[in-house]
Design an enzyme around this catalytic site. Sequence first.
Site, PDB file in Angstrom:
ATOM      1  N   CYS A  11      -4.638  -0.166   3.744  1.00  0.00           N
ATOM      2  CA  CYS A  11      -4.974  -1.564   3.482  1.00  0.00           C
ATOM      3  C   CYS A  11      -6.326  -1.678   2.793  1.00  0.00           C
ATOM      4  O   CYS A  11      -7.315  -1.098   3.243  1.00  0.00           O
ATOM      5  CB  CYS A  11      -5.000  -2.334   4.799  1.00  0.00           C
ATOM      6  SG  CYS A  11      -5.586  -4.021   4.634  1.00  0.00           S
ATOM      7  N   PHE A  12      -6.372  -2.424   1.711  1.00  0.00           N
ATOM      8  CA  PHE A  12      -7.640  -2.536   0.984  1.00  0.00           C
ATOM      9  C   PHE A  12      -8.699  -3.295   1.757  1.00  0.00           C
ATOM     10  O   PHE A  12      -9.884  -3.178   1.473  1.00  0.00           O
ATOM     11  CB  PHE A  12      -7.470  -3.129  -0.414  1.00  0.00           C
ATOM     12  CG  PHE A  12      -6.525  -4.290  -0.572  1.00  0.00           C
ATOM     13  CD1 PHE A  12      -6.303  -5.225   0.425  1.00  0.00           C
ATOM     14  CD2 PHE A  12      -5.831  -4.457  -1.771  1.00  0.00           C
ATOM     15  CE1 PHE A  12      -5.446  -6.293   0.246  1.00  0.00           C
ATOM     16  CE2 PHE A  12      -4.955  -5.513  -1.961  1.00  0.00           C
ATOM     17  CZ  PHE A  12      -4.769  -6.431  -0.949  1.00  0.00           C
TER      18      PHE A  12
END
Length: 221
Positions: free
Chosen positions: A53-54
Amino acid sequence: MIRRSTLSLALLALMGACSLAGARSKPVALPDARLDAPLATGQDQVAVLAGGCFWGLEAVFEHVKGVKAVVSGYSGGNAMAARYALVGTGKTGHAEAVRIVFDPKQVSYGQLLKVYFSVAHDPTQLNRQAPDVGPQYRSEIFAASAQQQEIATAYIAQLTTAKVFPAPIVTKIEPLKAFYPAEAYHQDYLRLHPNDPYIVYNDAPKVVNLKQLFPQMYKGS
């Protein structure tokens, strides 16, 4: 695709065993990259990294000294498909990634990679990080130059030889072709939503680990 922000504490509790099995609970102490660009005066440089997940990647690198800006986005696919709803299908070729602008006088590319492999994500997980599963969550370095590709390749080889991880490193390396910023609501997500259960469980600990393992590199909010 269900947005992460809709996950409740109850759901996270139910999936906790799976998440703990897939996530690395403690950072890994790593050696410095033997091959690295020396700190030197020059223009700001860019690094593009993917590893789950960024939100978590962005939060970690926003707290690294010498980093001037971090943007969440997509890399590895084309512009037309660089939208969260499409990337979330895992069929667009994109990876959730971050674009890091850094001052080469203060932090080197090799030092950023050390943080990336140590506390930002688990490079031994193939197409997943903790509860997030799919090729869009893969571990990948998008090299912005031939020098970056050389440094990244050498560092992975160095870590592999040193056997610092209990499983093989699966991180891919490819030249950076393009980076597409994600939608506005994804930017600065940890800072704006510190009590989101997903953030509390998965990403906030990464920032704590950064501060503990790299106190000399850590900067506050």
